[in-house]
Enzyme design. Structure first.
Site, PDB file in Angstrom:
ATOM      1  N   LYS A  48       0.674  -1.156  -0.026  1.00 23.49           N
ATOM      2  CA  LYS A  48       0.003   0.053   0.022  1.00 23.49           C
ATOM      3  C   LYS A  48       0.794   1.210   0.036  1.00 23.49           C
ATOM      4  O   LYS A  48       0.517   2.133  -0.453  1.00 23.49           O
ATOM      5  CB  LYS A  48      -0.953  -0.149   1.282  1.00 23.49           C
ATOM      6  CG  LYS A  48      -2.078  -1.046   0.926  1.00 23.49           C
ATOM      7  CD  LYS A  48      -3.013  -0.677   2.350  1.00 23.49           C
ATOM      8  CE  LYS A  48      -4.181  -1.835   1.914  1.00 23.49           C
ATOM      9  NZ  LYS A  48      -5.200  -1.667   2.960  1.00 23.49           N
ATOM     10  N   PRO A  89       2.249  -1.723  24.527  1.00 22.37           N
ATOM     11  CA  PRO A  89       1.474  -0.358  24.673  1.00 22.37           C
ATOM     12  C   PRO A  89       2.376   0.549  23.952  1.00 22.37           C
ATOM     13  O   PRO A  89       1.793   1.627  23.604  1.00 22.37           O
ATOM     14  CB  PRO A  89       1.994   0.072  26.381  1.00 22.37           C
ATOM     15  CG  PRO A  89       2.122  -1.583  26.884  1.00 22.37           C
ATOM     16  CD  PRO A  89       2.405  -2.454  25.923  1.00 22.37           C
ATOM     17  N   ASP A 143     -10.467   2.690   1.887  1.00 22.04           N
ATOM     18  CA  ASP A 143     -10.618   1.747   2.971  1.00 22.04           C
ATOM     19  C   ASP A 143     -11.367   2.583   4.131  1.00 22.04           C
ATOM     20  O   ASP A 143     -12.243   2.274   4.943  1.00 22.04           O
ATOM     21  CB  ASP A 143      -9.327   1.745   3.949  1.00 22.04           C
ATOM     22  CG  ASP A 143      -8.645   0.127   3.038  1.00 22.04           C
ATOM     23  OD1 ASP A 143      -9.512  -0.642   2.654  1.00 22.04           O
ATOM     24  OD2 ASP A 143      -7.486   0.147   2.937  1.00 22.04           O
TER      25      ASP A 143
END
Ligand code: NAP
Length: 482
Positions: free
Chosen positions: A272, A366, A316
């Site tokens: 992409k 995280p 998208d």
């Protein structure tokens, strides 16, 4: 259609099952424990190709060469319509006996695509058979391009790109100049079943001058996009075909696209971003997301007369938002939590931010959540998200898909809507639990379909008939699981 069977009864049963749909049946005698042309050919109702491929050419026959040629001669005596004989075998007696008629001189190169594809095909033709067949391993667009230019389309050649990247050579056989294509039980690398060739790719309606569309990525051989777009082309009577390009890299993509008449492409993981330097124009939203999922090939216009212009965009975000907008009056001010910190999380997060939603990213790592949150102006949140933290929960991890079973979130379902980007199975474990917990649920199929409908519209200027893409995807998924 290629058929195999371990013994006489099995190969005959496979042949009889194939005959109603096949124009020609290839009998792979090398897959029999004791190759038996009499049994395989007896009572056929469709013309046959007899093949007894030796190990050296990727087949299963491990007996002597004399024995093998004897089997092929017997097939000739029995009136086999076509006999496949390898380029390095002693082909002259068979060619003399048949005046060349119905002899396929074949060569298989598993090491890659040779430089001189044209020359090799010419030498195969020079052996005096009716058809020269060259099958080589292909990995990328430049190699497919070499095959496209090599066959001359007069019925004297067949070229096949073996492996996932070569699927276009099988589906667009006519465009590649091949006399016919082979479908069957994947006895050759990249071969697909006749059912898939006909239902998903609609092989029988593909014309040599069809506008070509592709999905470019890796892996994409199992993509559901061909089922949708080919159904759309058929429903609107468009002379177009859509095929996967499962490629190792993008080398030669522009040149190959130009040569084959590419009019548009879907782009997926991992290209992409990589595809962007190959484009003449990128829509602002796609540039901001750093990802193109749609290429439209336009005429160059006054600025580039006679030259194609490749324009990138991204459907998208709209594909994600469309099903959501249908269920939620406004996204402004809604608390959305996205599970995962990959490409989809980033794209979906940006789309939600643009709509004025508050966005938080929760991921098992995280630091990954913090990075994506920082990049799109969102917050990061504990994994799993605490109770009372969301109105809309989006799963942008693969957890819940067939490859990664389970659920990324077990509750509580104290928000209003759960949107799972995973589309197979449908429903996922998360969707089922969310529905049981009283949430409105959207599955990944809705997004997959909506982004594909937008692509189709960009390419053709027309919307596909309502419900068509959903049905096409559902039957493709069903066909694969049976
Ligand atoms: P990606 O870039 O690989 O990101 C996947 C994310 O999920 C990463 O943050 C990854 O964390 C996390 N993850 C992976 N396995 C996990 C596990 N077992 N537990 C918790 N987190 C896990 O993939 P993507 O392109 O964003 O796609 C994500 C999912 O969305 C895929 O299933 C894809 O098929 C789906 N999708 C659907 C559509 C549609 O149209 N419906 C469109 C786009 C994407 P780590 O970095 O720690 O591995």
């Amino acid at each position: 259609m290629t058929v195999v069977g371990r013994d006489a009864a099995a190969i005959r049963a496979a042949r009889q099952a194939a005959e109603p749909d096949a124009d020609l049946v290839e009998l792979r005698l090398d897959a029999m424990l004791r190759p038996d042309p009499d049994a395989a050919l007896a009572g056929r109702i469709k013309p046959a190709i007899v093949t007894c491929r030796p190990l050296r050419e990727g087949g299963m026959f491990d007996g002597s060469e004399d024995e093998r040629l004897g089997i092929l001669h017997r097939a000739h005596e029995l009136g086999a319509e076509f006999i496949d004989v390898e380029w390095d075998a002693d082909v002259d007696p068979l060619i003399r006996a048949r005046g060349g008629r119905g002899v396929i001189v074949s060569r298989h190169d598993f090491s890659g695509t040779p430089h001189d594809v044209r020359g090799i095909l010419a030498r195969l033709r020079g052996k005096g058979g009716e058809i020269a067949k060259l099958a080589v391993t292909t990995e990328r667009p430049s190699e497919l391009h070499a095959l496209l230019d090599a066959a001359n389309g007069d019925g004297s050649s067949i070229v096949i790109g073996m492996g996932a990247a070569g699927l276009a050579t099988r589906v667009l056989a006519d465009r590649f100049g091949s006399r016919w294509t082979y479908a069957g039980p994947a006895i050759a690398p990249g071969q697909i079943t006749a059912a898939r060739l006909q239902h998903e790719f609609r092989f029988r309606r593909i014309r040599r001058d069809a506008a070509v569309y592709m999905v470019i990525g890796r892996p994409v051989t199992g993509s559901l996009s061909p089922a949708m777009h080919n159904a759309g082309f058929a429903a609107l009577g468009l002379n177009a075909a859509y095929v996967p390009l499962d490629t190792r890299d993008l080398e030669g993509l522009r040149e190959f696209g130009g040569a084959i008449g590419l009019r548009g492409a879907s782009v997926t993981i991992p290209y992409k971003r990589d595809v962007m330097p190959l484009l003449d124009d990128v829509a602002p939203a796609a540039a901001a997301a750093g990802a193109v999922n749609t290429i439209a090939v336009r005429d160059g216009g006054a600025a580039r007369p006679g030259q194609a212009k490749w324009v990138g965009s991204n459907t998208d975000a709209d594909g994600f938002l469309e099903p959501l907008r249908a269920r939620v009056p406004t996204l402004r001010g809604l608390r959305t939590v996205i599970l995962g910190a990959g490409g989809a999380a980033r794209g979906v997060g940006l789309a939600l931010r643009r709509e004025g939603a508050s966005v938080a990213i929760a991921a098992r790592r995280p630091e990954a959540a913090a990075t994506v949150a920082g990049a799109i102006g969102a917050a990061s949140l504990d994994w799993p998200p605490p109770s009372g933290s969301w109105d809309v929960l989006v799963n942008a991890t693969p957890v819940g898909s067939r490859g990664v079973p389970g659920t990324p979130y077990t509750g509580p379902f104290d928000g209003t809507l759960v949107y799972d980007l995973v589309y197979d199975p449908d429903p996922t474990e998360l969707m089922a639990a969310a529905a049981a917990g009283g949430c409105t649920v959207i599955g990944g199929l809705a997004m997959l379909v909506a982004q594909a409908e937008r692509q189709f519209e960009i390419w053709t200027g027309q919307r596909p008939p309502a419900g068509l893409f959903e049905d096409a995807v559902a039957s493709a998924i069903k066909a694969r699981s049976t």
